[in-house]
Enzyme design. Structure first.
Site, PDB file in Angstrom:
ATOM      1  N   CYS A 123       0.815  -1.227   0.000  1.00 35.89           N
ATOM      2  CA  CYS A 123       0.000   0.000   0.000  1.00 35.89           C
ATOM      3  C   CYS A 123       0.844   1.271   0.000  1.00 35.89           C
ATOM      4  CB  CYS A 123      -0.953  -0.001   1.188  1.00 35.89           C
ATOM      5  SG  CYS A 123      -2.004  -1.450   1.217  1.00 35.89           S
ATOM      6  N   HIS A 256      -2.937   7.156   2.641  1.00 35.15           N
ATOM      7  CA  HIS A 256      -3.411   5.889   2.083  1.00 35.15           C
ATOM      8  C   HIS A 256      -4.827   5.646   2.603  1.00 35.15           C
ATOM      9  CE1 HIS A 256      -3.988   1.829   1.020  1.00 35.15           C
ATOM     10  NE2 HIS A 256      -3.748   1.326   2.222  1.00 35.15           N
ATOM     11  N   ASN A 286     -10.195  -0.011   0.236  1.00 37.21           N
ATOM     12  CA  ASN A 286      -8.732   0.087   0.219  1.00 37.21           C
ATOM     13  C   ASN A 286      -8.227  -0.504  -1.102  1.00 37.21           C
ATOM     14  OD1 ASN A 286      -5.991  -0.334   0.560  1.00 37.21           O
ATOM     15  ND2 ASN A 286      -6.161  -1.112   2.648  1.00 37.21           N
TER      16      ASN A 286
END
Ligand code: UT7
Length: 329
Positions: A123, A256, A286
């Site tokens: 990520c 993020h 996500n």
């Protein structure tokens, strides 16, 4: 090698793409219920802020999403593919083991020549890729880059594990980064601590013609949560100090997009009001390395982020990895 490299790099265009299929929490809960897995819209919204995510169609690959995002970014920058001499694709869900998704994207864009490679920092991938492209441009190794985050995490989700499968989605975001006399990227910092590799991983391997071990995403959510909150704050302060900027100079914070609680805490710790936080996790879930460039493109296209605005990007994820980039858009 370019004999007179640019002093700075700056973003000249952004783009993004979400696959067509959108599943809200109720639709996902119904799908899981068919396999005896219980979840609810209320649990997912309260713990994460996620209301929906997009899933790629059968056969739709990371390179397919990346190419559409890249074409949009090129158009926004007013550049043709043949003016690009570097492609970095941040992804943990590549089309194949090799060649890199970046090489496949290059071919699909009708280009050849220049460098192309994938970058795997889960990520944190886009933040790593942007900082890498910036240093390659400033060292003269490249002049104009496509920096892309693209993921099809739906392929590595265990839909029997409700603790992870409700969290992730698919998508891609891209920027064109070019050499410039004006900043641009002001400061970056990247970190990793491999001692925590086991708290977020896909531990399987391909061996002897078969998958061995566990090919699904596994996460110790609470361990990730605790580490994320601490490292995002420390790396952000460090990057601001490198650039000689105060936290309140940040016009837009793009962390993020994993969990609204982690993102809100990041803003609060920097003393930034909630209005300066760019939030897409509610609609995208996500999307790992794609989440930051997707959020950036959304806020550029809806007119919130404008030329000259100071933007702080914060990445965190598997590895354990984390990093931040401060830039003037
Ligand atoms: O991209 C990489 C970065 N990743 C992250 O930032 C993720 C960080 N972690 C998190 O966001 C949170 O830890 C989660 C959202 C993953 C989980 O939230 P939590 O508040 O830490 O919940 P938990 O794991 O402690 O679970 C609480 C309860 C458990 O039930 P019991 O044991 O208390 O009875 C779980 O079994 O919630 C249960 N649960 C669920 N219930 C309904 C777990 N998943 C679900 C679900 N629906 N989908």
């Amino acid at each position: 090698m370019n004999p007179s490299p640019a002093k700075y790099s700056r973003i000249t265009g952004t783009g993004s793409h979400l696959p067509e299929t959108r599943l809200d929490n109720a639709a996902l809960a119904a799908r899981l219920a068919a396999d005896g897995i219980e979840t609810s819209d209320a649990w997912i919204v309260e713990r994460t802020g996620i209301r929906a995510r997009h899933f790629a169609a059968e056969g739709q690959l990371a390179s397919d999403l990346a190419v559409i995002a890249a074409q949009q970014a090129l158009q926004a920058a007013g550049r043709r593919p043949d003016e690009i001499d570097l492609i970095i694709v941040a992804t943990s869900t590549p089309d194949m083991i090799f060649p890199s998704t970046a090489c496949i994207v290059q071919r699909k864009l009708g280009m050849h020549g220049g460098a192309a490679f994938d970058l795997q920092a889960v990520c944190t991938g886009f933040v790593y890729a942007l900082a890498t492209a910036d240093s390659m441009i400033r060292s003269g190794l490249a002049t104009r880059a496509l920096v892309i985050g693209s993921e099809v995490f739906s392929r590595i989700l265990d839909f029997k594990d409700r603790g992870t499968c409700v969290l992730f989605g698919d998508g891609a975001g891209a920027v064109v980064l070019e050499g410039s006399d004006q900043p641009g990227l002001l400061a970056s910092e990247l970190h990793a601590d491999g001692r925590h590799a086991g708290i977020l991983c896909v531990p399987g391997q391909v061996r002897g013609g078969a998958v061995t071990g566990d090919p699904f995403l596994r996460m110790d959510g609470q361990a990730v949560f605790k580490l994320a909150v601490g490292v995002l704050d420390s790396v952000s302060r460090s990057v601001l100090a490198r650039a000689g900027r105060a936290a309140d100079s940040v016009a837009w914070l793009i962390p993020h997009q994993a969990n609204i609680r982690i993102m809100s805490s990041a803003a609060r710790k920097l003393g930034l009001p909630a209005e300066r936080l760019v939030v897409t996790v509610n609609e995208h879930g996500n999307t790992s390395a794609a989440s930051i460039p997707l959020a950036l493109d959304c806020a550029v296209r809806d007119g919130r982020i404008r030329r000259g605005h100071s933007v702080l990007l914060q990445g965190v994820g598997g590895g354990f990895t984390w990093g931040a980039v401060l830039l003037d858009f």
